[in-house]
Every structure is written in C-alpha cells, then in structure tokens.
Design a protein around this motif. Structure first.
Motif, PDB file in Angstrom:
ATOM      1  N   ARG A  68       0.825  -1.215   0.000  1.00 20.92           N
ATOM      2  CA  ARG A  68       0.000   0.000   0.000  1.00 20.92           C
ATOM      3  C   ARG A  68       0.858   1.263   0.000  1.00 20.92           C
ATOM      4  NH1 ARG A  68      -3.327  -3.537   2.955  1.00 20.92           N
ATOM      5  NH2 ARG A  68      -2.375  -3.086   4.966  1.00 20.92           N
ATOM      6  N   GLU A  69       2.145   1.067   0.280  1.00 26.26           N
ATOM      7  CA  GLU A  69       3.033   2.236   0.374  1.00 26.26           C
ATOM      8  C   GLU A  69       3.924   2.409  -0.842  1.00 26.26           C
ATOM      9  OE1 GLU A  69       5.325   1.501   3.851  1.00 26.26           O
ATOM     10  OE2 GLU A  69       3.524   1.356   5.101  1.00 26.26           O
ATOM     11  N   ILE A  70       3.858   1.448  -1.781  1.00 27.15           N
ATOM     12  CA  ILE A  70       4.778   1.569  -2.926  1.00 27.15           C
ATOM     13  C   ILE A  70       4.014   1.684  -4.237  1.00 27.15           C
ATOM     14  CG2 ILE A  70       6.659   0.318  -1.778  1.00 27.15           C
ATOM     15  CD1 ILE A  70       5.987  -2.110  -3.549  1.00 27.15           C
ATOM     16  N   THR A  71       4.657   2.357  -5.208  1.00 31.22           N
ATOM     17  CA  THR A  71       4.137   2.356  -6.580  1.00 31.22           C
ATOM     18  C   THR A  71       5.224   1.753  -7.460  1.00 31.22           C
ATOM     19  OG1 THR A  71       5.025   4.561  -6.970  1.00 31.22           O
ATOM     20  CG2 THR A  71       2.721   4.446  -6.307  1.00 31.22           C
ATOM     21  N   VAL A  72       4.789   0.868  -8.353  1.00 28.15           N
ATOM     22  CA  VAL A  72       5.716   0.239  -9.299  1.00 28.15           C
ATOM     23  C   VAL A  72       5.214   0.583 -10.703  1.00 28.15           C
ATOM     24  CG1 VAL A  72       6.647  -1.956 -10.134  1.00 28.15           C
ATOM     25  CG2 VAL A  72       6.210  -1.649  -7.687  1.00 28.15           C
ATOM     26  N   GLU A  73       6.105   1.112 -11.519  1.00 30.04           N
ATOM     27  CA  GLU A  73       5.714   1.497 -12.883  1.00 30.04           C
ATOM     28  C   GLU A  73       6.699   0.930 -13.890  1.00 30.04           C
ATOM     29  OE1 GLU A  73       4.974   5.981 -13.401  1.00 30.04           O
ATOM     30  OE2 GLU A  73       5.924   5.650 -11.458  1.00 30.04           O
ATOM     31  N   LEU A  74       6.161   0.596 -15.055  1.00 33.29           N
ATOM     32  CA  LEU A  74       7.017   0.194 -16.176  1.00 33.29           C
ATOM     33  C   LEU A  74       7.087   1.366 -17.129  1.00 33.29           C
ATOM     34  CD1 LEU A  74       5.773  -3.326 -17.302  1.00 33.29           C
ATOM     35  CD2 LEU A  74       7.976  -2.757 -16.298  1.00 33.29           C
ATOM     36  N   ARG A  75       8.284   1.721 -17.551  1.00 30.21           N
ATOM     37  CA  ARG A  75       8.397   2.764 -18.578  1.00 30.21           C
ATOM     38  C   ARG A  75       9.316   2.230 -19.657  1.00 30.21           C
ATOM     39  NH1 ARG A  75       9.284   8.305 -15.047  1.00 30.21           N
ATOM     40  NH2 ARG A  75       7.661   7.890 -13.521  1.00 30.21           N
ATOM     41  N   HIS A  76       8.985   2.540 -20.895  1.00 29.29           N
ATOM     42  CA  HIS A  76       9.841   2.085 -21.993  1.00 29.29           C
ATOM     43  C   HIS A  76      10.480   3.289 -22.666  1.00 29.29           C
ATOM     44  CE1 HIS A  76       7.680  -1.670 -21.315  1.00 29.29           C
ATOM     45  NE2 HIS A  76       8.699  -2.246 -21.912  1.00 29.29           N
ATOM     46  N   GLN A  77      11.808   3.230 -22.772  1.00 30.70           N
ATOM     47  CA  GLN A  77      12.543   4.315 -23.444  1.00 30.70           C
ATOM     48  C   GLN A  77      13.260   3.702 -24.629  1.00 30.70           C
ATOM     49  OE1 GLN A  77      14.963   5.489 -20.124  1.00 30.70           O
ATOM     50  NE2 GLN A  77      13.284   6.547 -19.110  1.00 30.70           N
ATOM     51  N   ASN A  78      12.847   4.091 -25.840  1.00 32.01           N
ATOM     52  CA  ASN A  78      13.388   3.510 -27.084  1.00 32.01           C
ATOM     53  C   ASN A  78      13.339   1.985 -27.042  1.00 32.01           C
ATOM     54  OD1 ASN A  78      14.092   6.146 -27.841  1.00 32.01           O
ATOM     55  ND2 ASN A  78      16.063   5.962 -26.764  1.00 32.01           N
ATOM     56  N   GLY A  79      12.218   1.452 -26.591  1.00 31.30           N
ATOM     57  CA  GLY A  79      12.038   0.000 -26.552  1.00 31.30           C
ATOM     58  C   GLY A  79      12.725  -0.674 -25.372  1.00 31.30           C
ATOM     59  N   VAL A  80      13.472   0.070 -24.569  1.00 33.67           N
ATOM     60  CA  VAL A  80      14.167  -0.524 -23.423  1.00 33.67           C
ATOM     61  C   VAL A  80      13.323  -0.327 -22.172  1.00 33.67           C
ATOM     62  CG1 VAL A  80      16.251  -0.490 -21.989  1.00 33.67           C
ATOM     63  CG2 VAL A  80      16.432  -0.072 -24.452  1.00 33.67           C
ATOM     64  N   GLN A  81      13.038  -1.441 -21.497  1.00 26.88           N
ATOM     65  CA  GLN A  81      12.195  -1.356 -20.305  1.00 26.88           C
ATOM     66  C   GLN A  81      12.985  -0.854 -19.091  1.00 26.88           C
ATOM     67  OE1 GLN A  81       9.574  -4.731 -19.147  1.00 26.88           O
ATOM     68  NE2 GLN A  81      10.744  -4.746 -17.252  1.00 26.88           N
ATOM     69  N   ARG A  82      12.388   0.076 -18.375  1.00 31.17           N
ATOM     70  CA  ARG A  82      12.937   0.526 -17.091  1.00 31.17           C
ATOM     71  C   ARG A  82      11.829   0.344 -16.063  1.00 31.17           C
ATOM     72  NH1 ARG A  82      18.264   0.980 -17.587  1.00 31.17           N
ATOM     73  NH2 ARG A  82      18.330   2.296 -15.732  1.00 31.17           N
ATOM     74  N   VAL A  83      12.204   0.062 -14.842  1.00 33.51           N
ATOM     75  CA  VAL A  83      11.189  -0.103 -13.813  1.00 33.51           C
ATOM     76  C   VAL A  83      11.437   0.925 -12.709  1.00 33.51           C
ATOM     77  CG1 VAL A  83      12.399  -2.015 -12.698  1.00 33.51           C
ATOM     78  CG2 VAL A  83       9.979  -1.781 -12.385  1.00 33.51           C
TER      79      VAL A  83
END
Ligand code: DC
Length: 229
Positions: A68-83
């Motif tokens: 309940r205290e964390i947020t997890v997001e996926l972001r893609h930069q030029n097809g490369v996944q970052r978390v």
C-alpha cells in the motif's frame, strides 16, 4: 517482419530462470516490432523494496502492508524497459543475486501477484507485446496468441547466468549460481500461488546446447508459424 494488426498481438514466454527468455524475447520483440515486457523485473522491484525496508521477504503479514506504500511502474525508453519504484528508476539495482532470491520469495505471496497482475495485463491490452515470466501463458495472458515454454538444463542455465554476472562484475562462483538456481527453481515450481508450469497449449522449447542465434531463429519460426504470418 513487423507485426501490424488492429488487435494487439500477445506472445507469452514462460520458463525457469536462465533459460534465455529475456535475451531471446528482447531480440524477437525488436525484430517483430512488439514491446518487450520483462515481468521478473516487477517481482524484483517488490523484493528490492522489501529488502530496503528490512522486511522479511517470506512474511505475507510484513510484505502485504508494504504494497500500500509503494508504486511500481514500467516505462519504456526507445524499446528498453525501465522499472520505477516510488518515482525512482531502480532498474540497475534489482539485478543482484540478493534481489533474485528476494524476488523469488515475494513472488510466492498471493497479494504480491495480485498487486502486479493488472499492471501486466493493462500493458498487453495497449500494444503488441512479447511478455516473459513464469505465469504469463497460464494466468496473466491466458488469451495470448502464442505461448512458449522455454527451458534448458539447470547446469546450462547456471552457466549462462554465471557468465552474465561475471560480465557485470558481480563477485560469485558457478557453484553458488547453480545452487541459487536450483533453489529458485524449487521455490518457483512448488509455491501454491501460480507455480511455474507450462500452459496446456504452450509450445515447449528446450534451448540446452543451443547458441543464442539458434534459439532466436527457432522461436521466431515458431511464433510466425503460430501467427500464420
Ligand atoms: O525472471 P527473473 O529471474 O527476473 O524473475 C525473478 C523472480 O520473480 C523469479 O524467481 C520468479 C518470479 N517471477 C514470477 O513469479 N512470475 C513472473 N511472471 C516473473 C517472475
């Protein structure tokens, strides 16, 4: 060849750690024009968050309130996944042997699987994906257009993982990697919540002894055949 369709295409690749899923999936995604989604990174992020807080990674009563205290997001930069964890890019910090074991432990907890379920499904609804993990074909994307279960012998997988860790300068031995690999295999396959197993309609592929190029070519052929492209 790029996959272009009105409906996003979903390709699920499951299997034990070190079978080459992520390397192969990343190459195929770029060749087929899909987004590569590494779901193990999400479990690693939750494991990492627990380690940072000094929480017992095996305890559901300690891990559940943390969700309940964390947020997890996926972001893609030029097809490369970052978390991202709580607005911070933790992609590089989640690749240590300690975080691997923590990820395996928290991934056995049903609230953690529930927490990450929608993020994974929503990502696949928006665009064509090649998603790799342990329960993608069975639980997350049961409607996937192609399901592959990728495996290799534990020794083969440990050897690959050991070389990868050496390249990154992580201080470990082959025996240690093999032992961790077997322990994680056991955890992942015997847990009650979404254990690692092939979907009934998955195509089984064993990469033991293959070069990377051979495995990529084989999977590409299987995927294009299955899609009727
Ligand atoms: O693929 P990986 O080694 O980065 O995964 C880390 C851990 O996360 C692994 O031990 C099992 C777990 N996992 C899972 O339970 N379900 C997934 N879809 C992906 C990973």
């Amino acid at each position: 060849m790029e996959i272009r369709d009105n409906k996003p295409v979903a390709i699920a690749i499951d299997g034990p750690s070190g079978a080459g899923k992520s390397t192969i999936a990343r190459i195929l995604a770029s060749e087929l024009g899909c987004l590569y989604v590494d779901t193990g990174a999400l479990y690693r992020t939750v494991g990492y968050a627990a380690l940072c807080r000094g929480i017992d990674v095996k305890s559901v009563t300690e891990v559940e309130p943390m969700l309940r205290e964390i947020t997890v997001e996926l972001r893609h930069q030029n097809g490369v996944q970052r978390v991202w964890l709580n607005g911070e890019d933790v992609s590089d910090r989640i690749r240590t042997p300690e975080v691997s074991m923590a990820a395996s432990a928290v991934s056995a907890l049903p609230p953690v699987r529930q927490f990450l379920f929608h993020l994974q499904q929503d990502t696949a609804r928006r665009q064509s994906v090649i998603m790799d993990g342990r329960d993608i074909g069975t639980v997350v994307l049961p409607f996937a257009d192609v399901k592959i279960f990728l495996t290799a012998s534990a020794e083969d997988r440990a050897q690959r993982r050991y070389l990868e860790l050496q390249e990154k300068g992580v201080d470990t031995s082959y025996d240690e990697v093999l032992r961790d690999m077997k322990e994680r295999d056991h955890n992942d396959a015997t847990r009650a919540a979404a254990p690692l197993k092939a979907a009934d309609d998955a195509i089984l592929v064993d990469t033991s002894g293959n070069t990377l190029e051979q495995s990529v070519a084989l999977l590409k052929e299987i995927i294009l055949n299955a899609l009727g492209v």
